[in-house]
Design a protein around this motif. Sequence first.
Motif, PDB file in Angstrom:
ATOM      1  N   THR A 261      21.192  11.391  17.154  1.00  0.00           N
ATOM      2  CA  THR A 261      21.604  11.758  15.796  1.00  0.00           C
ATOM      3  C   THR A 261      22.358  13.084  15.801  1.00  0.00           C
ATOM      4  N   GLU A 262      21.881  14.044  16.574  1.00  0.00           N
ATOM      5  CA  GLU A 262      22.591  15.327  16.677  1.00  0.00           C
ATOM      6  C   GLU A 262      23.994  15.126  17.236  1.00  0.00           C
ATOM      7  N   PHE A 263      24.132  14.276  18.234  1.00  0.00           N
ATOM      8  CA  PHE A 263      25.443  13.999  18.812  1.00  0.00           C
ATOM      9  C   PHE A 263      26.382  13.388  17.773  1.00  0.00           C
ATOM     10  N   ILE A 264      25.891  12.403  17.038  1.00  0.00           N
ATOM     11  CA  ILE A 264      26.729  11.719  16.039  1.00  0.00           C
ATOM     12  C   ILE A 264      27.144  12.686  14.938  1.00  0.00           C
ATOM     13  N   VAL A 265      26.182  13.391  14.378  1.00  0.00           N
ATOM     14  CA  VAL A 265      26.468  14.268  13.239  1.00  0.00           C
ATOM     15  C   VAL A 265      27.394  15.412  13.640  1.00  0.00           C
ATOM     16  N   SER A 266      27.319  15.839  14.893  1.00  0.00           N
ATOM     17  CA  SER A 266      28.190  16.929  15.352  1.00  0.00           C
ATOM     18  C   SER A 266      29.660  16.519  15.369  1.00  0.00           C
ATOM     19  N   ASN A 267      29.918  15.220  15.295  1.00  0.00           N
ATOM     20  CA  ASN A 267      31.287  14.716  15.391  1.00  0.00           C
ATOM     21  C   ASN A 267      31.839  14.154  14.082  1.00  0.00           C
ATOM     22  N   ILE A 268      31.083  14.252  13.003  1.00  0.00           N
ATOM     23  CA  ILE A 268      31.548  13.708  11.714  1.00  0.00           C
ATOM     24  C   ILE A 268      31.354  14.748  10.622  1.00  0.00           C
ATOM     25  N   ASN A 269      32.045  14.551   9.512  1.00  0.00           N
ATOM     26  CA  ASN A 269      31.780  15.353   8.332  1.00  0.00           C
ATOM     27  C   ASN A 269      30.491  14.870   7.675  1.00  0.00           C
ATOM     28  N   GLU A 270      29.809  15.776   6.998  1.00  0.00           N
ATOM     29  CA  GLU A 270      28.561  15.386   6.342  1.00  0.00           C
ATOM     30  C   GLU A 270      28.827  14.272   5.325  1.00  0.00           C
ATOM     31  N   PRO A 271      28.173  13.119   5.458  1.00  0.00           N
ATOM     32  CA  PRO A 271      28.413  12.019   4.519  1.00  0.00           C
ATOM     33  C   PRO A 271      27.994  12.391   3.095  1.00  0.00           C
ATOM     34  N   LYS A 272      28.612  11.724   2.138  1.00  0.00           N
ATOM     35  CA  LYS A 272      28.212  11.923   0.745  1.00  0.00           C
ATOM     36  C   LYS A 272      27.001  11.072   0.399  1.00  0.00           C
ATOM     37  N   ASN A 273      27.042   9.802   0.811  1.00  0.00           N
ATOM     38  CA  ASN A 273      25.983   8.867   0.448  1.00  0.00           C
ATOM     39  C   ASN A 273      25.585   8.022   1.660  1.00  0.00           C
ATOM     40  N   ILE A 274      24.325   8.098   2.020  1.00  0.00           N
ATOM     41  CA  ILE A 274      23.808   7.391   3.188  1.00  0.00           C
ATOM     42  C   ILE A 274      22.789   6.356   2.739  1.00  0.00           C
ATOM     43  N   VAL A 275      22.945   5.127   3.212  1.00  0.00           N
ATOM     44  CA  VAL A 275      21.964   4.068   2.980  1.00  0.00           C
ATOM     45  C   VAL A 275      21.252   3.785   4.296  1.00  0.00           C
ATOM     46  N   ASP A 276      19.921   3.794   4.259  1.00  0.00           N
ATOM     47  CA  ASP A 276      19.099   3.488   5.429  1.00  0.00           C
ATOM     48  C   ASP A 276      18.489   2.105   5.224  1.00  0.00           C
ATOM     49  N   LEU A 277      18.962   1.114   5.984  1.00  0.00           N
ATOM     50  CA  LEU A 277      18.490  -0.264   5.852  1.00  0.00           C
ATOM     51  C   LEU A 277      17.265  -0.496   6.734  1.00  0.00           C
ATOM     52  N   GLY A 278      16.220  -1.063   6.137  1.00  0.00           N
ATOM     53  CA  GLY A 278      14.970  -1.226   6.866  1.00  0.00           C
ATOM     54  C   GLY A 278      14.359   0.122   7.171  1.00  0.00           C
TER      55      GLY A 278
ATOM     56  N   LYS B  11      35.499  -6.888  11.847  1.00  0.00           N
ATOM     57  CA  LYS B  11      36.712  -6.102  11.613  1.00  0.00           C
ATOM     58  C   LYS B  11      36.535  -4.593  11.715  1.00  0.00           C
ATOM     59  N   PHE B  12      35.376  -4.123  12.172  1.00  0.00           N
ATOM     60  CA  PHE B  12      35.261  -2.693  12.433  1.00  0.00           C
ATOM     61  C   PHE B  12      36.285  -2.304  13.487  1.00  0.00           C
ATOM     62  N   ARG B  13      37.033  -1.224  13.240  1.00  0.00           N
ATOM     63  CA  ARG B  13      38.142  -0.871  14.136  1.00  0.00           C
ATOM     64  C   ARG B  13      37.666  -0.108  15.362  1.00  0.00           C
ATOM     65  N   ILE B  14      36.534   0.599  15.258  1.00  0.00           N
ATOM     66  CA  ILE B  14      35.954   1.294  16.413  1.00  0.00           C
ATOM     67  C   ILE B  14      34.502   0.871  16.521  1.00  0.00           C
ATOM     68  N   VAL B  15      34.118   0.390  17.688  1.00  0.00           N
ATOM     69  CA  VAL B  15      32.726   0.007  17.957  1.00  0.00           C
ATOM     70  C   VAL B  15      32.355   0.570  19.326  1.00  0.00           C
ATOM     71  N   GLN B  16      31.335   1.423  19.361  1.00  0.00           N
ATOM     72  CA  GLN B  16      30.986   2.081  20.618  1.00  0.00           C
ATOM     73  C   GLN B  16      29.476   2.236  20.739  1.00  0.00           C
ATOM     74  N   CYS B  17      28.926   1.848  21.890  1.00  0.00           N
ATOM     75  CA  CYS B  17      27.533   2.162  22.194  1.00  0.00           C
ATOM     76  C   CYS B  17      27.485   3.605  22.697  1.00  0.00           C
ATOM     77  N   VAL B  18      26.806   4.476  21.953  1.00  0.00           N
ATOM     78  CA  VAL B  18      26.794   5.903  22.294  1.00  0.00           C
ATOM     79  C   VAL B  18      25.502   6.331  22.989  1.00  0.00           C
ATOM     80  N   TYR B  19      24.520   5.429  23.021  1.00  0.00           N
ATOM     81  CA  TYR B  19      23.273   5.744  23.724  1.00  0.00           C
ATOM     82  C   TYR B  19      22.621   4.443  24.159  1.00  0.00           C
TER      83      TYR B  19
END
Length: 223
Positions: free
Chosen positions: A33-50, A203-211
């Motif tokens: 999670t730290e790795f992902i968040v360090s590379n994106i802008n803080e989201p406005k709205n996050i949905v956690d499924l399950g 149709k996701f344009r970028i799909v990557q396994c990061v861990y």
Amino acid sequence: MNVEKQFNLIAEEYDRNRKKFIPCFEDFYKNTTEFIVSNINEPKNIVDLGAGTGLLTYFWYQLCPNSEYMLVDVAEDMLNIAQRRFNKSRNISYQIENYMNKLPDTVFDTVISALSIHHLEDKDKSKLFSRIYERLPKGGFFINYDQFSAGQEKMNRWFDSFWESRLADSGLTNVDIELWKERRKLDRECSVEQEMDMLKNSKFRIVQCVYSYQKFSVIVSIK
């Protein structure tokens, strides 16, 4: 026993045992999670499924405290624990819902999920991924922290047997392990490669396994 009943049954013990059930807990939840968040802008709205007890949201909330969160789960007892976890947080809301039937009506730019989607049949995974894609804005994120098969029968036996041996030495009670075995009957794992293909087909344009650590992997998809 269905998913809702299984997870209501173990709601109180769920968080206490997570580190015992997931040998790579810190990397899987916290460091990735730290790795992902360090590379994106803080989201406005996050949905956690399950979302369950809100464990994944907890790690996101530490890094993105200003985002609005919607926690969705079919098991009311699990969400009750999440509400106790975040009882002073006004930017977190909850919805008792089977996300396969309906995604939240709220606008969102990021979808996260942990150890939930592997309960779906592959055809339902594909349907869900397409619906998520349709609801995300351009540049929106879908991040799935989940449990996967190895993709090859022999290697999958390696993964499963090693995991089971680690659990036997983890300090879990016999009751905990028996309940886990019952929950395992609900698993419908695919491989990381199969899920990435499903996401690309959605149709996701970028799909990557990061861990990835044996059974546990995190896949990031960007619209």
